[in-house]
Every structure is written in structure tokens, then in C-alpha cells.
Design a protein around this motif. Structure first.
Motif, PDB file in Angstrom:
ATOM      1  N   SER A   1      36.614  86.972  21.876  1.00  0.00           N
ATOM      2  CA  SER A   1      36.829  88.271  22.525  1.00  0.00           C
ATOM      3  C   SER A   1      38.257  88.429  23.044  1.00  0.00           C
ATOM      4  O   SER A   1      38.698  89.543  23.317  1.00  0.00           O
ATOM      5  CB  SER A   1      35.826  88.460  23.667  1.00  0.00           C
ATOM      6  OG  SER A   1      36.076  87.513  24.683  1.00  0.00           O
TER       7      SER A   1
ATOM      8  N   GLN B   1      36.748  91.449  18.015  1.00  0.00           N
ATOM      9  CA  GLN B   1      36.117  91.750  19.305  1.00  0.00           C
ATOM     10  C   GLN B   1      34.727  92.348  19.115  1.00  0.00           C
ATOM     11  O   GLN B   1      33.808  92.049  19.881  1.00  0.00           O
ATOM     12  CB  GLN B   1      37.000  92.694  20.116  1.00  0.00           C
ATOM     13  CG  GLN B   1      38.232  91.994  20.674  1.00  0.00           C
ATOM     14  CD  GLN B   1      39.101  92.895  21.528  1.00  0.00           C
ATOM     15  OE1 GLN B   1      39.004  94.113  21.448  1.00  0.00           O
ATOM     16  NE2 GLN B   1      39.963  92.283  22.328  1.00  0.00           N
TER      17      GLN B   1
ATOM     18  N   ALA C   1      32.471  89.495  18.253  1.00  0.00           N
ATOM     19  CA  ALA C   1      32.176  88.728  19.467  1.00  0.00           C
ATOM     20  C   ALA C   1      31.099  89.419  20.291  1.00  0.00           C
ATOM     21  O   ALA C   1      30.186  88.762  20.812  1.00  0.00           O
ATOM     22  CB  ALA C   1      33.440  88.549  20.295  1.00  0.00           C
ATOM     23  N   LEU C   2      31.194  90.760  20.391  1.00  0.00           N
ATOM     24  CA  LEU C   2      30.187  91.509  21.144  1.00  0.00           C
ATOM     25  C   LEU C   2      28.807  91.408  20.498  1.00  0.00           C
ATOM     26  O   LEU C   2      27.798  91.192  21.180  1.00  0.00           O
ATOM     27  CB  LEU C   2      30.616  92.978  21.264  1.00  0.00           C
ATOM     28  CG  LEU C   2      29.676  93.892  22.048  1.00  0.00           C
ATOM     29  CD1 LEU C   2      29.549  93.422  23.490  1.00  0.00           C
ATOM     30  CD2 LEU C   2      30.141  95.329  21.977  1.00  0.00           C
TER      31      LEU C   2
END
Length: 199
Positions: free
Chosen positions: A123, A131, A134-135
Motif C-alpha cells: 500500500s 494500492q 493491496a486493498l
């Protein structure tokens, strides 16, 4: 001074009864089965348990030494699984069964810390796609942990009802779920069973 003799005798009898009850070891998960002693009675019992030498420094030194020995025994017990010196929350056949039940299985929750570090690193990368990944990973890990914990809770509750139907099991499932959040090698008391071994 102003109390009647009978009330003093009743207090003395109550003190004797409470001290007799406290001398017997009991299962930490069992109901207490006796009234909580009054503060004065409890304090007098604590004072009676520790014999004073009359010297404050010597008493403090003895108390520190006693505490050090007890903590050393507790550390050894957490490593070896010796029931006699384990903390109260880990004592008893129910808690031992819960530990073995959890330690004999792989759970997603025990991988939470390493996965959280990886997701945190991802992140921090300044790319929108990474990102987003990652979320999504974060949401997937949380969903897997919740589903795995619900399944474990049902299986553990069923096993406890079958094996310990006549013993108090309060807090045992929560104890097992908290144990799954720790990585296997960091768990205390140390696991006493291998993965796949029946508890």
C-alpha cells in the motif's frame, strides 16, 4: 468493643470457614461456590500467608525473591505445559483441550501479522494499481479470517459439548479464537501437539 459476643463469634466462624475454603485448590473455570470474603478477612488472610520479619527491607526483599521464583516457574510452565504453575486462565482440562484443538489445525488468522506487513508495504507503493491490489488483499484476508474463525468456533463448541458436557466451559471458545491470532511458534503455552494430530 460495642459488638455483642455472638456477632464476634459469628465473624470468627465465618473467617475460619473462608480460610478452610481457600486452602482447597479449585478448578479456575468452576463456579466459586462460596461468598466473597469481606475486605478485612481477605487482608488478614494475606497478612497471615506472608510471615513478617519486622524489618520492612527484609520483607520487601523476600517478596521480590518469592515473586521472581514464581515468575520463573510460570515461564518454565508456559514453555513445557506443566499445569501446576500455569496462569489461572490457562489451567484445567478444558483449556488444555482448546489449546490442543487449535494447535492441531492450520488457521488463516495465524498468518495475519505476516500478511498485514506485506499488504502494508504494497500500500506504500505509489501506483494506483498496486494500492488497489493491496486493498483487495486486505479485504480478502479479513473475510477469510472471519469465515475461518466462525467455522472453528462451531467445531470447537461441538467438541467441547461432546467431551466436557458436565464441566464449565465459559470463555473457552473465545480463548481458542484468541490463540489462533498468534503465530504457532509464538503461542504460550507452547503447542504440545503436531498439526494434524488428534487432541
Amino acid at each position: 468493643m460495642f459488638g455483642s459476643r455472638s456477632s464476634k463469634e459469628e465473624k470468627a466462624a465465618a473467617t475460619d470457614k473462608v480460610s478452610a475454603d481457600l486452602s482447597k485448590p479449585r478448578d479456575p473455570q468452576a463456579p466459586k461456590g462460596r461468598p466473597t470474603p469481606k475486605r478485612a478477612v481477605a487482608q488478614s488472610q494475606r497478612k497471615a500467608a506472608v510471615v513478617s520479619t519486622g524489618d520492612r527491607k527484609e520483607d520487601a526483599r523476600r517478596a521480590r525473591e518469592r515473586r521472581r521464583v514464581e515468575l520463573a516457574k510460570q515461564r518454565e510452565a508456559l514453555a513445557s505445559g506443566d499445569e501446576r504453575y500455569l496462569p489461572a486462565r490457562d489451567k484445567g482440562p478444558v483449556r488444555r483441550f482448546v489449546r490442543d484443538f487449535v494447535d492441531s489445525r492450520f488457521s488463516v488468522a495465524e498468518m495475519f501479522l505476516p500478511l498485514a506487513v506485506i499488504i502494508l508495504v504494497l500500500s506504500m507503493v505509489r501506483q494506483a494499481q498496486i494500492q488497489n491490489v493491496a486493498l483487495l488483499l486486505w479485504l480478502a484476508v479479513i473475510a477469510l479470517i472471519i469465515l475461518d474463525s466462525i467455522g472453528l468456533a462451531f467445531r470447537l463448541r461441538k467438541a467441547l459439548n461432546e467431551r466436557f458436557a458436565d464441566q464449565p466451559r465459559r470463555g473457552a471458545v473465545a480463548y481458542g479464537l484468541m490463540r489462533t491470532l498468534q503465530m504457532r511458534r509464538l503461542r504460550l503455552p507452547k503447542p504440545q501437539v503436531k498439526r494434524g494430530e488428534r487432541p
